[in-house]
Design a protein around this motif. Structure first.
Motif, PDB file in Angstrom:
ATOM      1  N   VAL A  11      49.768  13.271  41.825  1.00  0.00           N
ATOM      2  CA  VAL A  11      50.090  12.931  40.434  1.00  0.00           C
ATOM      3  C   VAL A  11      50.965  14.010  39.801  1.00  0.00           C
ATOM      4  CG1 VAL A  11      49.112  12.637  38.118  1.00  0.00           C
ATOM      5  CG2 VAL A  11      48.052  11.490  40.073  1.00  0.00           C
ATOM      6  N   VAL A  12      50.598  15.271  40.020  1.00  0.00           N
ATOM      7  CA  VAL A  12      51.372  16.386  39.447  1.00  0.00           C
ATOM      8  C   VAL A  12      52.792  16.402  40.000  1.00  0.00           C
ATOM      9  CG1 VAL A  12      51.582  18.897  39.351  1.00  0.00           C
ATOM     10  CG2 VAL A  12      49.368  17.819  38.940  1.00  0.00           C
ATOM     11  N   LEU A  13      52.930  16.237  41.313  1.00  0.00           N
ATOM     12  CA  LEU A  13      54.252  16.295  41.934  1.00  0.00           C
ATOM     13  C   LEU A  13      55.131  15.129  41.501  1.00  0.00           C
ATOM     14  CD1 LEU A  13      53.384  17.490  45.558  1.00  0.00           C
ATOM     15  CD2 LEU A  13      54.378  18.813  43.692  1.00  0.00           C
ATOM     16  N   TYR A  14      54.551  13.937  41.400  1.00  0.00           N
ATOM     17  CA  TYR A  14      55.329  12.788  40.925  1.00  0.00           C
ATOM     18  C   TYR A  14      55.744  12.977  39.473  1.00  0.00           C
ATOM     19  CZ  TYR A  14      55.217   9.531  44.852  1.00  0.00           C
ATOM     20  OH  TYR A  14      55.435   8.920  46.072  1.00  0.00           O
ATOM     21  N   ALA A  15      54.867  13.558  38.682  1.00  0.00           N
ATOM     22  CA  ALA A  15      55.192  13.818  37.274  1.00  0.00           C
ATOM     23  C   ALA A  15      56.343  14.818  37.165  1.00  0.00           C
ATOM     24  CB  ALA A  15      53.961  14.338  36.533  1.00  0.00           C
ATOM     25  N   LEU A  16      56.297  15.872  37.975  1.00  0.00           N
ATOM     26  CA  LEU A  16      57.375  16.864  37.976  1.00  0.00           C
ATOM     27  C   LEU A  16      58.692  16.245  38.444  1.00  0.00           C
ATOM     28  CD1 LEU A  16      55.542  20.005  39.416  1.00  0.00           C
ATOM     29  CD2 LEU A  16      56.353  19.679  37.071  1.00  0.00           C
ATOM     30  N   ALA A  17      58.614  15.419  39.483  1.00  0.00           N
ATOM     31  CA  ALA A  17      59.818  14.750  39.993  1.00  0.00           C
ATOM     32  C   ALA A  17      60.418  13.831  38.931  1.00  0.00           C
ATOM     33  CB  ALA A  17      59.477  13.953  41.247  1.00  0.00           C
ATOM     34  N   ALA A  18      59.554  13.112  38.210  1.00  0.00           N
ATOM     35  CA  ALA A  18      60.028  12.219  37.150  1.00  0.00           C
ATOM     36  C   ALA A  18      60.682  13.018  36.025  1.00  0.00           C
ATOM     37  CB  ALA A  18      58.868  11.391  36.616  1.00  0.00           C
ATOM     38  N   LEU A  19      60.113  14.160  35.714  1.00  0.00           N
ATOM     39  CA  LEU A  19      60.675  15.014  34.659  1.00  0.00           C
ATOM     40  C   LEU A  19      62.065  15.518  35.052  1.00  0.00           C
ATOM     41  CD1 LEU A  19      60.370  16.517  31.979  1.00  0.00           C
ATOM     42  CD2 LEU A  19      59.233  18.368  33.227  1.00  0.00           C
ATOM     43  N   VAL A  20      62.191  15.980  36.291  1.00  0.00           N
ATOM     44  CA  VAL A  20      63.488  16.444  36.786  1.00  0.00           C
ATOM     45  C   VAL A  20      64.502  15.306  36.765  1.00  0.00           C
ATOM     46  CG1 VAL A  20      64.733  17.315  38.807  1.00  0.00           C
ATOM     47  CG2 VAL A  20      62.503  18.268  38.203  1.00  0.00           C
ATOM     48  N   ALA A  21      64.072  14.121  37.176  1.00  0.00           N
ATOM     49  CA  ALA A  21      64.959  12.952  37.184  1.00  0.00           C
ATOM     50  C   ALA A  21      65.452  12.625  35.774  1.00  0.00           C
ATOM     51  CB  ALA A  21      64.235  11.748  37.777  1.00  0.00           C
ATOM     52  N   LEU A  22      64.546  12.672  34.808  1.00  0.00           N
ATOM     53  CA  LEU A  22      64.939  12.381  33.420  1.00  0.00           C
ATOM     54  C   LEU A  22      65.938  13.412  32.902  1.00  0.00           C
ATOM     55  CD1 LEU A  22      61.547  11.271  31.799  1.00  0.00           C
ATOM     56  CD2 LEU A  22      63.596   9.874  32.142  1.00  0.00           C
ATOM     57  N   VAL A  23      65.716  14.665  33.223  1.00  0.00           N
ATOM     58  CA  VAL A  23      66.636  15.729  32.793  1.00  0.00           C
ATOM     59  C   VAL A  23      68.029  15.490  33.375  1.00  0.00           C
ATOM     60  CG1 VAL A  23      67.165  18.188  32.989  1.00  0.00           C
ATOM     61  CG2 VAL A  23      64.844  17.455  32.435  1.00  0.00           C
ATOM     62  N   ILE A  24      68.080  15.129  34.654  1.00  0.00           N
ATOM     63  CA  ILE A  24      69.362  14.890  35.309  1.00  0.00           C
ATOM     64  C   ILE A  24      70.049  13.652  34.728  1.00  0.00           C
ATOM     65  CG2 ILE A  24      70.461  14.216  37.487  1.00  0.00           C
ATOM     66  CD1 ILE A  24      68.396  15.965  38.922  1.00  0.00           C
ATOM     67  N   ILE A  25      69.301  12.566  34.613  1.00  0.00           N
ATOM     68  CA  ILE A  25      69.885  11.306  34.137  1.00  0.00           C
ATOM     69  C   ILE A  25      70.374  11.419  32.697  1.00  0.00           C
ATOM     70  CG2 ILE A  25      69.367   8.894  33.566  1.00  0.00           C
ATOM     71  CD1 ILE A  25      67.401   8.944  35.963  1.00  0.00           C
ATOM     72  N   LEU A  26      69.527  11.964  31.834  1.00  0.00           N
ATOM     73  CA  LEU A  26      69.882  12.052  30.418  1.00  0.00           C
ATOM     74  C   LEU A  26      70.824  13.217  30.141  1.00  0.00           C
ATOM     75  CD1 LEU A  26      66.385  11.287  28.830  1.00  0.00           C
ATOM     76  CD2 LEU A  26      68.273   9.698  29.270  1.00  0.00           C
ATOM     77  N   GLY A  27      70.571  14.358  30.809  1.00  0.00           N
ATOM     78  CA  GLY A  27      71.396  15.539  30.561  1.00  0.00           C
ATOM     79  C   GLY A  27      72.835  15.360  30.999  1.00  0.00           C
ATOM     80  N   PHE A  28      73.027  14.676  32.140  1.00  0.00           N
ATOM     81  CA  PHE A  28      74.382  14.456  32.651  1.00  0.00           C
ATOM     82  C   PHE A  28      74.910  13.058  32.331  1.00  0.00           C
ATOM     83  CE2 PHE A  28      72.678  17.822  35.365  1.00  0.00           C
ATOM     84  CZ  PHE A  28      73.728  18.737  35.371  1.00  0.00           C
ATOM     85  N   LYS A  29      74.082  12.265  31.654  1.00  0.00           N
ATOM     86  CA  LYS A  29      74.439  10.884  31.273  1.00  0.00           C
ATOM     87  C   LYS A  29      74.824  10.043  32.491  1.00  0.00           C
ATOM     88  CE  LYS A  29      75.952  12.259  26.649  1.00  0.00           C
ATOM     89  NZ  LYS A  29      77.053  12.251  25.642  1.00  0.00           N
ATOM     90  N   LEU A  30      74.048  10.216  33.550  1.00  0.00           N
ATOM     91  CA  LEU A  30      74.271   9.460  34.784  1.00  0.00           C
ATOM     92  C   LEU A  30      73.220   8.349  34.867  1.00  0.00           C
ATOM     93  CD1 LEU A  30      74.890  12.467  37.215  1.00  0.00           C
ATOM     94  CD2 LEU A  30      76.608  11.040  36.082  1.00  0.00           C
ATOM     95  N   TYR A  31      73.347   7.366  34.002  1.00  0.00           N
ATOM     96  CA  TYR A  31      72.294   6.364  33.842  1.00  0.00           C
ATOM     97  C   TYR A  31      72.121   5.482  35.077  1.00  0.00           C
ATOM     98  CZ  TYR A  31      73.058   7.941  29.078  1.00  0.00           C
ATOM     99  OH  TYR A  31      73.207   8.732  27.967  1.00  0.00           O
TER     100      TYR A  31
END
Length: 209
Positions: A11-31
């Motif tokens: 659960v912790v690792l999936y949560a961290l992976a999801a957080l990193v994914a959101l940062v990348i998608i939203l931060g770089f606007k790569l929807y």
């Protein structure tokens, strides 16, 4: 490791992976990058999770090859450059084959125990003779894909250094062919990973030089 502890770690690792994914998608606007990320997330979870459990139905190599080949290589290129491209997709093919090859080989020593618990991996479905043929086919596909990339000019002639792994490949095939107890093949897994390392270096050489 207790199942409860494993569950918490997952659960912790999936949560961290999801957080990193959101940062990348939203931060770089790569929807659109969300699509391969979601594919990777769901396919990693359902490898053994019910109701799909595709790893129990001989599809492990396929999805692992896709995730650790095209998804990882093209995805990384996408984040760095801001767009996907044909070249990293082509280069990702032998990478995916190599990872699938490692998984396939590592399933050979476990064929009896996997079958006993109802885990019908690709190797289990093929049987020993078919699994040996499958191993050879994996090697041929790996070397063929690398050769085609060199012929097409995607990789330079430096990538021909992948031929240095051929003697190890021959040794692996010989070991499997001569093995009476396939459970002992686990001790030779380092040879397959060495092939991955050498062919990986060859790909890098073909890109850099």
């Amino acid at each position: 490791i207790a199942p409860r502890t494993m569950r918490r770690v997952i659960v912790v690792l999936y949560a961290l992976a999801a957080l990193v994914a959101l940062v990348i998608i939203l931060g770089f606007k790569l929807y659109l990058l969300a699509l391969p990320i979601l594919f990777a997330g769901f396919s990693s979870y359902f490898y053994v999770a019910p109701p799909i459990r595709y790893g129990y139905h001989g599809l492990g190599e396929l999805f692992v090859g896709i995730n650790m080949g095209p998804v990882m290589v093209v995805g990384t290129y996408w984040v760095i450059t801001g767009y996907p491209d044909r070249v990293p997709l082509l280069i990702s093919i032998p990478v995916g084959i190599m990872v699938a090859l490692i998984l396939f080989y590592q399933s050979l020593p476990d064929m009896k125990t996997d079958k006993a618990v109802g885990k019908y991996t690709l190797a289990v479905r093929l049987g020993e003779k078919g699994a040996l043929a499958g191993l050879i086919l994996f090697f041929l596909l790996l070397y063929l894909s690398l050769s085609l990339l060199i012929i097409q000019g995607v990789l330079s002639l430096w990538s021909l250094t992948f031929l240095g792994s051929a003697p190890i490949m021959v040794k692996v095939v010989h070991l499997v062919r001569q093995a009476e107890n396939w459970q002992l093949l686990d001790q030779f897994g380092s040879y397959v990973r060495l092939i991955y390392f050498l062919t990986g270096l060859a790909i890098l050489a073909g890109i850099i030089f």
